[in-house]
Design an enzyme around this catalytic site. Structure first.
Site, PDB file in Angstrom:
ATOM      1  N   LYS A  85     -14.097   0.775  -3.659  1.00  0.00           N
ATOM      2  CA  LYS A  85     -15.147   1.220  -2.729  1.00  0.00           C
ATOM      3  C   LYS A  85     -16.232   1.973  -3.472  1.00  0.00           C
ATOM      4  CE  LYS A  85     -12.213   1.926   1.308  1.00  0.00           C
ATOM      5  NZ  LYS A  85     -11.624   2.936   2.171  1.00  0.00           N
TER       6      LYS A  85
ATOM      7  N   GLU B 294       0.825  -1.208   0.000  1.00  0.00           N
ATOM      8  CA  GLU B 294       0.000   0.000   0.000  1.00  0.00           C
ATOM      9  C   GLU B 294       0.866   1.267   0.000  1.00  0.00           C
ATOM     10  OE1 GLU B 294      -4.266  -0.678   1.887  1.00  0.00           O
ATOM     11  OE2 GLU B 294      -3.176   0.765   3.084  1.00  0.00           O
TER      12      GLU B 294
ATOM     13  N   HIS C 169       7.116 -26.983  -0.823  1.00  0.00           N
ATOM     14  CA  HIS C 169       6.392 -28.042  -1.535  1.00  0.00           C
ATOM     15  C   HIS C 169       5.290 -27.451  -2.402  1.00  0.00           C
ATOM     16  CE1 HIS C 169       8.382 -31.218   0.884  1.00  0.00           C
ATOM     17  NE2 HIS C 169       8.537 -30.184   1.696  1.00  0.00           N
TER      18      HIS C 169
END
Ligand code: PA5
Length: 444
Positions: A422, A287, A308
């Site tokens: 948003k 961010e 793995h």
């Protein structure tokens, strides 16, 4: 130094460090002068010494009250109002803490809510805790973020139904802005005990404020040691000598690597309790740095589990990655590998060894393999995993992130990109004021 950076496995030459050193000094001086982009959000820089001591004591008192008077604490928040406390609590609590009985735990069970919009998550959490003795800590700087607001509405209603409106007030703790936002208004109107997120500290830099401290203390973790770690980091990183400043060394190495097209940084951990710490780190750097087409993409792996899985692409995939590995030098707990007279599984060659020793060899073997595979490795060596050192690490990364952001030429303290989803979500949900956007989205 209980935190050391070793970049000897990065193939970086001394002259490359020397070349970037001047930029680090410049970026750090802009940070310290508080005159660079986003300088209104630099309260975290000296927070380990400048914080409100009275509030700190009030946090400790509130945490004691929570520990003594409830069985379950629901911590509500998202992003910077969630990841730091979750990271620290996971790193420092017993791994199966919520499975332990009350006596062994010495703190309430802690569950997080409001960090997603999953109906299934909220319903199942609600069902799990509804008959327990519950308290809530709701955390939101803006006080208006949708995810935590929904979760708070749900748990506030549950508390009021169980205990009544008046008694619920003693069970709700609010951490928010000192004067603004819906949560602040609610806290004032209802008389909830509240704690302040300072104006000049952004969400992802707020772990050492009440945002992180109250849940961390309520989990039974020593927040004085946690703050002391941050304070010691802060003092140590005032040195302008790169050989004395681990933070500068990390910044130098990752930025030199970026200039060599290593655009992805993988935080590597060998302890599963550090999984959420890596999530916090990802938010901090993602961010802060990821804007204007710039930034190092932060990724994480937990070894040996991920050897793995992502181990293959790290060893053999596109060579645009580097790793920064956190290594704890000392461990409190260990398991000894038992011997077996029949040795059918062929494991007797490691019988009697501690798992920590085997884990160490897994790290060393992986390091050598990845270097051979062309993946530079920065190693961050930390004395041990405790409150002091986690406090140190948090500040170390925050400071490194601020300096790195300025070296990249971005404002590391805003997050304009977060708003895009948003707005669309509000428009799609029919929120007042978003009619025009809703109409334009329909036509797409
Ligand atoms: O780092 C940040 O600023 C963000 O991640 C915020 O913490 C997050 O969006 C939550 O915001 P708020 O605390 O206002 O609810």
């Amino acid at each position: 130094m209980t935190l050391k950076v070793d970049y000897s496995n990065t193939m970086i030459k001394q002259e490359e460090i020397d070349n970037i050193y001047k930029q680090i000094i410049l970026a750090d001086s802009i940070l310290k002068s508080k005159e660079g982009p986003g300088s209104d959000y630099l309260g975290w820089l000296d927070y380990p010494v400048s914080h409100d001591k009275e509030e700190f004591e009030r946090i400790i008192k509130a945490a004691e009250y929570i520990k003594e008077n409830c069985e379950v604490l629901i911590v509500i928040g998202i992003g910077g109002s969630y990841l730091g406390s979750k990271a620290v609590i996971d790193a420092l609590s017993p791994i199966f803490v919520n499975e332990l009985d009350e006596k062994e735990r010495k703190a309430p069970k802690i569950y997080f809510a409001g960090q997603n919009i999953s109906g299934k998550y909220l319903k199942q959490l609600y069902e799990l805790v509804k008959d327990k003795n519950i308290m809530v800590n709701v955390i939101s700087k803006s006080g208006t973020t949708t995810e935590p607001a929904i979760a708070f509405r749900v748990f506030k209603a549950l508390l009021e139904e169980k205990y009544g409106k008046e008694a619920s007030k003693k069970r709700i703790f609010v951490t928010t802005d000192k004067s603004r936002g819906a949560l602040k208004t609610m806290a004032e109107e209802q008389g909830y005990e509240s704690f302040v997120i300072p104006d000049n500290v952004g969400g992802r830099f707020s772990v050492h404020t009440a945002v992180g401290l109250l849940p961390i203390a309520a989990a039974g973790i020593d927040i004085r040691a946690f703050m002391k770690g941050a304070e010691d980091s802060m003092k140590e990183y005032t040195s302008e000598k790169i050989e004395e400043n681990a933070c500068y060394q990390y910044v130098a190495a990752r930025n030199v690597l970026l200039r060599k097209s290593k655009e992805i940084e993988i935080m590597v951990n060998y302890e599963p309790e550090m999984t959420m710490f890596a999530e916090w780190w990802k938010q901090l750097f993602g961010e802060s740095e990821g804007k204007e087409g710039k930034g190092i993409f932060p990724v994480s792996v937990n070894n040996s589990t991920d050897l793995h899985s992502l181990g293959q692409i790290i060893q053999d995939g596109k060579r645009n990655i580097f790793e920064s590995v956190i290594v704890f030098e000392n461990h409190e707990d260990d398991s000894i590998i038992p011997s077996d007279t029949e040795d059918l599984d062929g494991l007797n060659y490691i019988a009697g060894m501690g798992m920590n020793y085997v884990n160490q060899k897994a790290f060393e073997g992986t390091l050598l393999a990845h270097i051979d595979g062309g993946v530079p490795n920065i190693i961050i060596r930390v004395d041990k995993l405790d409150a002091y050192n986690i406090g140190r690490l948090v500040y170390f990364y925050e400071r490194a992130c601020g300096i790195s952001g300025y070296i990249l030429g971005v404002n590391p303290f805003d997050q304009p990109g977060v708003e895009a989803y948003k707005k669309n979500m509000f428009a799609l949900l029919g929120k007042k004021g978003y009619e025009e956007l809703a109409a334009s989205l329909k036509n797409r």
